[in-house]
Design a protein around this motif. Structure first.
Motif: not given
Length: 406
Positions: A282, A286-289, A302, A304, A306, A343
């Motif tokens: 990630l 730069g992918d969000w998830a 999914w 991410g 967090r 999402c």
């Protein structure tokens, strides 16, 4: 009569004794081979009565109805009904009969032998997505509502009728099951190309299912009989506009299928992947998830940044459930899925639930913009033309290629 016409209603009316006003009055329409015509209108307007006159469950008082060129009143009612599949809410199954006996009823009446009936039952259970060995000997009360409805469709198809009548077939199911059954039925229609008369009170369902839609007023008077595109773009009168209701632009999302637009790709990982490795990916991409999948590439969750905690060894149970849609689902279905999970992306899956791609909110918005531009161009063309040529009925073509249109 054109060879393309399967059903014709010519000034058909139904009057009940003791009632001053006809239940159905002077209805005329033609229904072409292989199309789904939806009758939609307020409760009590006569749409179910109109449909039932086609197979003479209700006898018309006047007018003429033809099926493949033959006047239905000249045919034996029992023989006529065996040539027309009929599906109602919750399947209308006989509760004391097994699934196999319910499905094989009409073939048995037609004199098919036992081996042929058994083979047909298994073929149809496969077709509607129920494993024969698991379901053929069950009783209806041992099935869920969605499973009962599938058996009802299988029974209607048992003798391979060219015509099917469907009276609020998915109305008694919950929204999630209803959406899945709609998509499953459209999948079957791609293969079978039956001529279908479909009754519903739900205009969104009419847009999704119908090649053409007849909006009915009192006594089944046709206020407008047109393609979904034309109904939304140009209601014939204020009554039709009121029935369509607010949000016509949003309803246009039901006109286009998920499989007609391009998909994005997600980075797939198994739930046994190291959280540290996922976090590195990630950071670098730069992918969000990332999307976790099982051994059959069926989407799970999914995940991410967090969701990744140092103390975890695997991704098992980590993240938010990934909403899925099938290529036959509408863009409205996809938007609903995105809003449900919050999402901004829906995972596109095949008939077996395996990953095919991702439809993100950006691609959805581009598709909406394209639809609006197409509508504006069509409206300009109609305004400039000296006459109007109705659009061809929509077909239920399967997605052109894996991963959507490119």
């Amino acid at each position: 009569m054109s060879d393309d016409v399967m059903i014709s209603l010519d000034h058909v009316s139904k009057r009940y004794r003791g009632q001053k006003v006809p239940a159905v009055e002077n209805v005329s329409m033609t229904i072409h081979r292989g199309e789904i015509v939806v009758l939609v209108g307020p409760s009590g307007c006569g749409k179910t009565t109109t449909m039932k006159m086609i197979n003479r469950l209700i006898e018309p008082s006047s007018g003429r109805i033809t099926l493949d060129g033959a006047d239905v009143t000249s045919l034996n009612p029992t023989e006529l009904r065996r040539r027309i599949g009929y599906v109602i809410q919750q399947g209308g199954l006989f509760p004391h009969m097994s699934v196999a006996t319910n499905i094989g009823m009409v073939p048995r009446m037609l004199g098919w032998d036992r081996r042929r009936i058994d083979a047909r039952v298994d073929e149809l259970l496969d077709l509607v997505g129920l494993e024969p060995g698991q379901f053929r000997n069950r009783l209806p009360q041992q099935l869920s509502g969605g499973q009962q409805q599938r058996v009802g469709v299988a029974r209607a198809l048992a003798a391979d009728p060219p015509v099917m009548l469907m009276d609020e077939p998915f109305g008694a199911t919950d929204p999630l099951t209803r959406e899945h059954l709609q998509n499953e039925f459209l999948r079957l229609q791609e293969k079978l190309q039956k001529t279908i008369v479909f009754v519903t009170h739900d205009f969104d369902e009419a847009i999704k299912m119908g090649s053409r839609i007849a909006v009915l007023g009192e006594r089944s008077r046709i206020r407008q009989f047109d393609t979904p595109e034309r109904l939304l773009a140009a209601p014939a009168d204020e009554t039709v506009a009121q029935f369509i209701g607010a949000g016509a632009s949003l309803k246009q999302l039901n006109l286009r299928r998920v499989g007609s637009i391009a998909y994005d790709e997600a980075h797939l990982v198994t739930s046994q992947e190291s959280p540290a490795a996922v976090l590195r990916h990630l950071d670098e991409s730069g992918d969000w998830a990332v999307l976790t999948v099982d051994g059959e590439r069926r989407p799970l969750r999914w995940v991410g940044p967090r969701d990744l905690r140092p103390e975890r060894d695997t991704l098992d149970g980590v993240g938010i459930p990934a909403p899925t849609v099938e290529p036959r689902a509408t863009l409205r279905d996809a938007l609903d899925a995105m809003l449900t999970c919050g999402c901004g992306a829906a995972v596109v899956v095949d008939d077996a639930g395996r990953y095919r791609g991702v439809l993100g909110i950006d691609r959805l918005m581009r598709a909406i913009t394209e639809m609006r531009e197409t509508e504006r161009s069509r409206d300009r063309g109609v305004a400039e033309a000296s006459y109007y040529r109705p659009p061809m009925p929509r077909t239920l073509a399967a997605p052109a290629q894996r991963g959507g249109a490119r």
